[in-house]
Write an enzyme that holds these catalytic residues in place. Structure first.
Site, PDB file in Angstrom:
ATOM      1  N   GLY A 237       0.809  -1.221   0.000  1.00  0.00           N
ATOM      2  CA  GLY A 237       0.000   0.000   0.000  1.00  0.00           C
ATOM      3  C   GLY A 237       0.834   1.258   0.000  1.00  0.00           C
ATOM      4  N   ASN A 238       0.201   2.380   0.222  1.00  0.00           N
ATOM      5  CA  ASN A 238       0.914   3.654   0.292  1.00  0.00           C
ATOM      6  C   ASN A 238       0.280   4.546   1.351  1.00  0.00           C
ATOM      7  OD1 ASN A 238      -1.121   5.536  -1.021  1.00  0.00           O
ATOM      8  ND2 ASN A 238      -0.905   3.947  -2.590  1.00  0.00           N
TER       9      ASN A 238
END
Ligand code: CTP
Length: 434
Positions: A237-238
């Site tokens: 993810g980020n």
């Protein structure tokens, strides 16, 4: 409401039973039209008992009442769940070899399709082309989503959950583009309304936002950060918080726009107060589907979402065990589609597309150069360059931006709260629309 539920021959057919049950529970007159293949997965008596209506696959029953045309004509809504690759291909080609095919050709009601198939089939250029054709004709898609598939497989291609399909289907009937008796939602409805100024109420009416400079405009905002599943419990993810996109969505609502938010992994509370259609998504592939579906009748698409450029090549159906990995582990990643580039390539005349570029480059001029290269690669109408880093941009209230147009000119430069940045971006959008 008279609703036809088409069921085609995939393993997810058993879940379509939930769609039928839910629609009946909500008081609708539901007519199930399975294909021959569907009946290998779910029994005809089950479908008759749940729908409380006779069920047939054949155009040769009740010939006297011209059932194949009658059902399509009577329907207020047609839902196809699950839709296999084969059935999507048949719909795109207009084939009418069974009762579902004839019903789909005879109907003028909106059609909502919930695909289910293996990732390779979903991503095959033939399926992509068929989906694009159907979208252009106003067919709405819900899903597919990423998850466990038949056998040991996992990935994009799982049918959306029955509640989600029912919600999406019923919301199509409420959408402003839908006129009872029209052939689905008119993809150009937003633009026409805007041109005709239909939704501009006289000043002083007091209704929400109708006097704003985006009255009658359909704005789609993608926001949040995608999560690329590795297995049922892990993802890549980020750090995007989704706040800038939500600020843009809120400001667009305030200016009178009809707003659709494609929200990647935001908690429901963050969009709760927003007067917008919210489409929750997880992965980049899910986001791509949702954005393309919403963009069909959008006047403006703002791509603030932080979309993973890569996803794990393989999604494991079971949790990965470290004992099977040893001291190091290698995760193979494959490229995701570039949604912004696809939107720009498919842009309709008059549609405004806004890209965002998150850059860690601290030097303003060097950052603008990076933005120039990006807008040259994907020529959006506006590219908003924002400075991100360990302590900038993400999860913060403040943001600093430079806005570029094709050719590389900087047309706006500002910093401030995410609400102020949102207003600056939408001022440019409103100007571009006029
Ligand atoms: N974007 C997209 N699809 C992707 C990745 C990004 O639509 N798979 C969109 C983002 O929503 C944003 C814009 O593209 O509006 C900028 O993305 P970014 O990743 O910053 O740019 P890239 O072209 O991927 O360049 P680089 O990786 O070199 O930064």
């Amino acid at each position: 409401m008279t609703i036809v539920v088409g069921i085609t021959g995939g393993i997810a057919a058993y879940k379509a039973v939930g769609v039928v049950r839910d629609l009946v529970k909500r008081g609708h007159d539901v007519h199930v039209v399975p294909t021959e293949g569907a009946l290998r997965f779910v029994g005809l008596p089950t479908l008759e008992a749940l729908s409380r209506n006779p069920v047939t696959t054949s155009v040769f029953e009740d010939v006297a009442e011209v059932r194949h045309v009658a059902l399509g004509r009577r329907a207020d809504l047609v839902v196809v769940a699950p839709a296999t690759a084969d059935s999507i291909a048949k719909m795109a080609a207009g084939l009418a070899g069974d009762l579902l095919g004839t019903t789909l050709l005879a109907t003028e009601a909106p059609v909502v399709v919930a695909p289910a198939m293996h990732p390779q089939m979903w991503e095959h250029p033939a399926t992509r082309a068929n989906v694009a054709t159907l979208r252009q004709r106003g067919v709405r898609f819900v899903g597919p989503v990423v998850g466990a598939l038949t056998g040991d497989d996992a990935g994009i291609g799982r049918m959306a959950e029955p509640e989600e399909i029912v919600e999406a289907a019923l919301s199509v009937l409420d959408s402003p583009g839908h006129q009872p008796g029209s052939a689905g939602a008119d993809p150009t409805a937003g633009r026409d309304r805007r041109a005709a100024g239909e939704q501009r109420l006289p000043s002083g009416s007091g209704a929400r936002g109708e006097q704003g400079d985006l009255a009658g405009v359909h704005v789609v905002v993608s926001t949040g950060g995608t999560r690329e599943p590795v297995d049922p419990v892990r993802f890549v993810g980020n750090r995007s918080s989704g706040r800038q996109g939500l600020a843009i969505a809120a400001d667009a609502v305030r200016r009178g726009a009809r707003v659709t938010v494609v929200a990647a992994n935001l908690d429901a509370a963050s969009t709760a107060g927003l007067d917008a259609t919210v489409v929750p998504v997880g992965s980049a592939l899910e986001l791509a589907e949702a954005v393309h579906a919403a963009a069909v009748d959008a006047d403006v698409v703002v791509m603030t979402a932080a979309i993973a450029d890569y996803r794990p090549a393989e999604v494991h159906a079971e949790k990965l065990k470290k004992d099977a990995q040893g001291e190091t582990m290698t995760l193979e990643l494959v490229r995701n589609p570039d949604v912004l580039a696809e939107l720009v390539a498919a842009r309709r005349t008059g549609q405004i597309i806004v890209g965002f570029a998150a850059e860690t480059e601290p030097d303003r001029d060097a950052r603008i150069e990076l933005g120039r290269a990006k807008i040259a690669r994907k020529p959006a109408d506006l590219l908003v360059v924002n400075h991100v880093g360990w302590t900038h941009g993400f999860e913060r209230e403040e943001n600093a931006i430079e806005v570029l147009v094709p050719g590389g000119e900087v047309v706006r430069e500002t910093s401030g709260s995410k609400a102020e940045v949102a207003a600056a971006v939408l001022d440019l959008v409103a100007t571009a629309l006029t």
